[in-house]
Write an enzyme that holds these catalytic residues in place. Structure first.
Site, PDB file in Angstrom:
ATOM      1  N   GLU A  88      -1.171 -13.434  -6.786  1.00 50.90           N
ATOM      2  CA  GLU A  88      -0.444 -12.586  -5.852  1.00 50.90           C
ATOM      3  C   GLU A  88       0.763 -11.929  -6.542  1.00 50.90           C
ATOM      4  OE1 GLU A  88      -0.965 -11.218  -3.193  1.00 50.90           O
ATOM      5  OE2 GLU A  88       0.988 -10.703  -2.366  1.00 50.90           O
TER       6      GLU A  88
ATOM      7  N   HIS B  65      -8.298 -19.460 -23.020  1.00 48.82           N
ATOM      8  CA  HIS B  65      -9.740 -19.155 -23.136  1.00 48.82           C
ATOM      9  C   HIS B  65      -9.987 -17.657 -23.245  1.00 48.82           C
ATOM     10  CE1 HIS B  65     -10.778 -23.326 -22.521  1.00 48.82           C
ATOM     11  NE2 HIS B  65      -9.992 -23.350 -21.459  1.00 48.82           N
TER      12      HIS B  65
ATOM     13  N   LYS C 144       1.179  -7.863  -6.644  1.00 44.91           N
ATOM     14  CA  LYS C 144       2.367  -7.161  -6.148  1.00 44.91           C
ATOM     15  C   LYS C 144       2.937  -6.270  -7.244  1.00 44.91           C
ATOM     16  CE  LYS C 144       2.053  -7.686  -2.998  1.00 44.91           C
ATOM     17  NZ  LYS C 144       1.411  -7.987  -1.751  1.00 44.91           N
TER      18      LYS C 144
ATOM     19  N   ARG D  23       9.281  -0.260  14.267  1.00 46.85           N
ATOM     20  CA  ARG D  23       9.055  -1.704  14.285  1.00 46.85           C
ATOM     21  C   ARG D  23       7.593  -2.043  14.516  1.00 46.85           C
ATOM     22  NH1 ARG D  23      14.064  -4.466  16.118  1.00 46.85           N
ATOM     23  NH2 ARG D  23      12.792  -6.027  17.127  1.00 46.85           N
TER      24      ARG D  23
ATOM     25  N   TRP E  54       4.707  -5.518  20.948  1.00 52.38           N
ATOM     26  CA  TRP E  54       3.803  -5.911  19.867  1.00 52.38           C
ATOM     27  C   TRP E  54       3.175  -7.206  20.354  1.00 52.38           C
ATOM     28  CZ3 TRP E  54       1.643  -4.665  15.285  1.00 52.38           C
ATOM     29  CH2 TRP E  54       1.192  -5.699  14.462  1.00 52.38           C
TER      30      TRP E  54
ATOM     31  N   LYS F  17      -2.356   0.944   4.172  1.00 48.31           N
ATOM     32  CA  LYS F  17      -2.002  -0.341   4.782  1.00 48.31           C
ATOM     33  C   LYS F  17      -3.230  -1.026   5.354  1.00 48.31           C
ATOM     34  CE  LYS F  17       0.916  -3.486   6.014  1.00 48.31           C
ATOM     35  NZ  LYS F  17       1.343  -4.364   4.916  1.00 48.31           N
TER      36      LYS F  17
ATOM     37  N   CYS G 291       8.418  -6.490  18.939  1.00 46.34           N
ATOM     38  CA  CYS G 291       8.777  -5.759  20.159  1.00 46.34           C
ATOM     39  C   CYS G 291      10.177  -5.166  20.042  1.00 46.34           C
ATOM     40  CB  CYS G 291       8.758  -6.695  21.352  1.00 46.34           C
ATOM     41  SG  CYS G 291       7.225  -7.580  21.561  1.00 46.34           S
TER      42      CYS G 291
ATOM     43  N   ASN H 296      11.635  -9.912  24.298  1.00 43.59           N
ATOM     44  CA  ASN H 296      11.141 -10.085  22.929  1.00 43.59           C
ATOM     45  C   ASN H 296      11.162 -11.564  22.625  1.00 43.59           C
ATOM     46  OD1 ASN H 296      11.204  -7.359  22.707  1.00 43.59           O
ATOM     47  ND2 ASN H 296      12.831  -7.268  21.168  1.00 43.59           N
ATOM     48  N   GLY H 297      10.198 -12.035  21.848  1.00 43.83           N
ATOM     49  CA  GLY H 297      10.198 -13.446  21.465  1.00 43.83           C
ATOM     50  C   GLY H 297       8.998 -14.167  22.046  1.00 43.83           C
TER      51      GLY H 297
ATOM     52  N   GLU I 289       0.618  -3.174  -7.795  1.00 45.46           N
ATOM     53  CA  GLU I 289       0.619  -2.249  -6.656  1.00 45.46           C
ATOM     54  C   GLU I 289       1.814  -1.325  -6.626  1.00 45.46           C
ATOM     55  OE1 GLU I 289      -0.425  -3.561  -2.351  1.00 45.46           O
ATOM     56  OE2 GLU I 289       0.401  -5.252  -3.436  1.00 45.46           O
TER      57      GLU I 289
HETATM   58  C1  F6R Z   1      -1.618  -6.014  -0.944  1.00 47.54           C
HETATM   59  C2  F6R Z   1      -2.271  -5.750   0.310  1.00 47.54           C
HETATM   60  C3  F6R Z   1      -3.747  -5.714   0.354  1.00 47.54           C
HETATM   61  C4  F6R Z   1      -4.272  -6.385   1.630  1.00 47.54           C
HETATM   62  C5  F6R Z   1      -5.782  -6.212   1.761  1.00 47.54           C
HETATM   63  C6  F6R Z   1      -6.320  -6.932   2.974  1.00 47.54           C
HETATM   64  O1  F6R Z   1      -0.232  -5.998  -0.825  1.00 47.54           O
HETATM   65  O2  F6R Z   1      -1.629  -5.546   1.313  1.00 47.54           O
HETATM   66  O3  F6R Z   1      -4.298  -6.326  -0.764  1.00 47.54           O
HETATM   67  O4  F6R Z   1      -3.922  -7.738   1.599  1.00 47.54           O
HETATM   68  O5  F6R Z   1      -6.093  -4.850   1.856  1.00 47.54           O
HETATM   69  O6  F6R Z   1      -5.708  -6.485   4.141  1.00 47.54           O
HETATM   70  P1  F6R Z   1      -5.768  -7.324   5.475  1.00 47.54           P
HETATM   71  O7  F6R Z   1      -4.957  -8.562   5.265  1.00 47.54           O
HETATM   72  O8  F6R Z   1      -5.182  -6.422   6.512  1.00 47.54           O
HETATM   73  O9  F6R Z   1      -7.200  -7.653   5.724  1.00 47.54           O
END
Ligand code: F6R
Length: 596
Positions: free
Chosen positions: A469, A492, A473, A28, A76, A591, A2, A102-103, A476
């Protein structure tokens, strides 16, 4: 997260200033917005709407509140879905008090019950709405406005940045605890905001409020402590370029969000762990008592799901993690399993589709998500919010850490486990992440290995999903090849790829059988001349076989997996930055992936 803006200025300008400020806070993330204004001798006029600032502007065209004093908010959602009623500002029964916040108010339910019993009518699902009603109580009991505000703030527990206006007062009353609030000073006009960008176009003179402080803005500004003693605050000059303020001085949202992890973790844990007794209480989540768990998720969230499945298994509840896109292709026997969709956005098509499939087959479903009112939150039988705040960078960072923390809470609350040792480790997590961020050598490692042809990541147990992970990262945002492996799997097949040009990041914490075995795997790659970066707490002797070390604080193995991941986020970030990649918007990625 928020956003708050407030202004005490001139009649004809305040509304525009507030809307301008709200637009500056858009970065934000938010799902609704609103303003409240008041002036000399007038009431409090509110306009608020679910949706975007442009929707609010549209409403303001037909109904423009006026007044020299105003507060505004971008919401938010944390309590209640994003709709007009839940948008801030919230008012009391008389309509003379308006509040933005906020909070999270942890004791809101008991306060709300008490106020309802004494005759107050609530119009929203929010925790915030208790504040204007508490102020109303104080005023009705004969307190002056400032005393009524202070008394109301004294009644609430949790995190807050609060601003209130009261009819007939050309004043903004504000208070902060664990949620930022800053004043902006511009000769005879005063601003207040959750974040400098909201008023940075008007002034660079700011006063930061500390926890426990109160502010009063009218024809002057004052900051007081909880006892009402006036404080001598420093006025600081902000140097940032207005264009960059959304990133709070960081070069990228991803880096900002990596650094927001201590706060995100605190928000996730707040009110859910008992500081003294070490117990976990997830409020109205309901009695889940799972006898078996199936996770469905994608990408980073899938890695969190793999971690979550291990947590449940350790608590004695059989659990499996499925890639959501594969779930329907080979549907597992569902029995009376609880199917948990882990999804930051709550909108990922593959995950929704797997959850719907589970639901069709009679399973109870639970969404573990960051997004209140998302499709997953609405469609699942139960929902548990990770409360990381909005994530702007495409690469998930703080939401992964919050998913890990949330899944620990979920396991402890629904399947039990060693609460006495895990809860303290969870409570220490924000501080430990901060310590790691303050002292990370990840940028040096990135400089040494930015030209590598491939990066490998290995780990066992809780560190296996972190290895996956770490590699995701790296792929990506650097566009370079990276793979994560269960450490024991390396020999293996993948070992054939290991050369002096493929740094191997080995996650080894503790000093136990698992660490010893991973060190054995480290020796295997060392013998093939691959450089080794140990991500370690220093308990084992892995450093003897490593070229470089990324240190994490000593803690419970579950929490160590959160910490190790933060080091790997930083390495990926710094490699990508050195290569000049489009870090916040990597090519070909979105995203929220809303197609299967
Ligand atoms: C990687 C990333 C993606 C998401 C995936 C699932 O950094 O952001 O691999 O994790 O697309 O997204 P959500 O969590 O929104 O279902």
């Amino acid at each position: 997260m928020c956003g708050i803006i407030g202004a005490v200025g001139r009649d004809d300008e305040t509304l525009e200033t507030l809307v301008h400020g709200l637009a500056k806070l858009e970065y934000r993330g938010y799902d609704s917005a609103g303003v409240a204004l008041t002036g000399d001798g007038s009431g409090v006029d509110i306009c608020k709407r679910a949706g975007e600032i442009d929707d609010l502007r549209e409403s303001l065209e037909t109904r423009s509140p006026s007044g020299a004093v105003g507060i505004g908010h971008t919401r938010w959602s944390t309590h209640g879905p994003p709709n007009d009623a839940n948008a801030h500002p919230h008012k009391d029964c008389t309509g003379d008090v308006a509040v933005v916040h906020n909070g999270i108010i942890e004791n809101y339910q008991s306060v709300r019950d008490e106020l309802t019993t004494s005759g107050h009518t609530f119009r929203s699902d929010t925790d915030t709405e208790v504040v204007p009603h508490l102020i109303e109580e104080g005023l009705a009991n004969g307190l002056d406005p400032e005393a009524a505000f202070r008394e109301a703030v004294g009644r609430i527990e949790g995190s807050y940045a609060i601003a209130a206006v009261i009819a007939g007062e050309e004043t903004i009353f504000a208070a902060r605890n664990d949620s930022p609030l800053v004043l902006g000073l511009d000769n005879e006009i005063f601003y207040l905001a959750s974040d400098v960008p909201a008023f940075r176009d008007f002034t660079d003179q700011v006063v930061y409020l500390a926890d426990g402080e109160f502010a009063r803005l009218d024809d002057d500004w004052t900051v007081t402590d909880a006892d009402g003693t006036v404080l001598d605050k420093d006025v600081e000059t902000v140097e940032w370029d207005p264009e960059e303020t959304g990133k709070s001085g960081y070069d990228h949202y991803m880096l900002k969000e990596i650094h927001e992890q201590p706060r995100a973790l605190r928000q996730c844990l707040r009110g859910r762990v008992d500081e003294l007794g070490g117990s976990v209480d997830l409020g109205d989540l309901g009695d889940l008592s799972p006898t078996g768990v199936q996770f469905v998720a994608c990408g980073t969230s899938y890695h969190a799901a793999l971690y979550g499945a291990q947590l449940f298994e350790h608590a004695g509840v059989p659990a499996q993690a499925f890639l959501a896109s594969e779930y329907a292709a080979s549907p597992p026997p569902i029995g009376d399993a609880l199917v948990i969709g882990v999804t930051q956005s709550g909108e990922t098509a593959d995950t929704l589709s797997a959850l719907r499939e589970a639901s069709r087959r009679g399973a109870r479903t639970l969404a573990v998500t960051n997004t209140v009112g998302s499709t997953a939150a609405r469609e699942c039988d139960h929902v548990f919010y990770i409360r990381a705040g909005p994530e702007i960078g495409v690469a998930a960072t703080k939401t992964f850490a919050s998913q890990q923390a949330a899944l620990n809470l979920l396991t402890l609350a629904t399947a039990g486990g060693d609460t006495r040792s895990v809860v303290p480790a969870l409570r220490d997590l924000p501080g430990n992440v901060q310590a790691l961020l303050d002292d990370s050598r990840a940028a040096d490692i990135a400089e040494i290995y930015e030209d590598a042809s491939s990066y490998f990541f290995i780990g066992r147990g809780y560190h296996y999903p972190v290895a996956l992970e770490g590699a995701l990262k790296m792929k990506e945002i650097t566009y370079k090849h990276a793979e994560g492996f269960a450490a024991g799997e390396l020999k293996h097949g993948p070992l054939a790829l290991v050369t002096e040009d493929t740094p191997v990041f080995a996650i080894v914490t503790g000093d136990n059988e698992m660490a010893t075995k991973t060190i054995g795997n480290v020796k295997e790659v060392e013998a093939r001349d691959a450089p080794v970066v140990a991500v370690t707490d220093g308990q084992s002797d892995v450093e003897r076989y490593a070229d470089h070390v990324l240190r994490v604080p000593e803690t419970h193995p579950r929490a160590a997996a959160v910490l190790a991941n933060v080091q790997l986020q930083l390495v990926a970030y710094h490699v990508a930055n050195r290569l000049g990649r489009s870090i916040d918007k990597p090519r070909n990625l979105a995203k929220s992936v809303t197609v299967e």
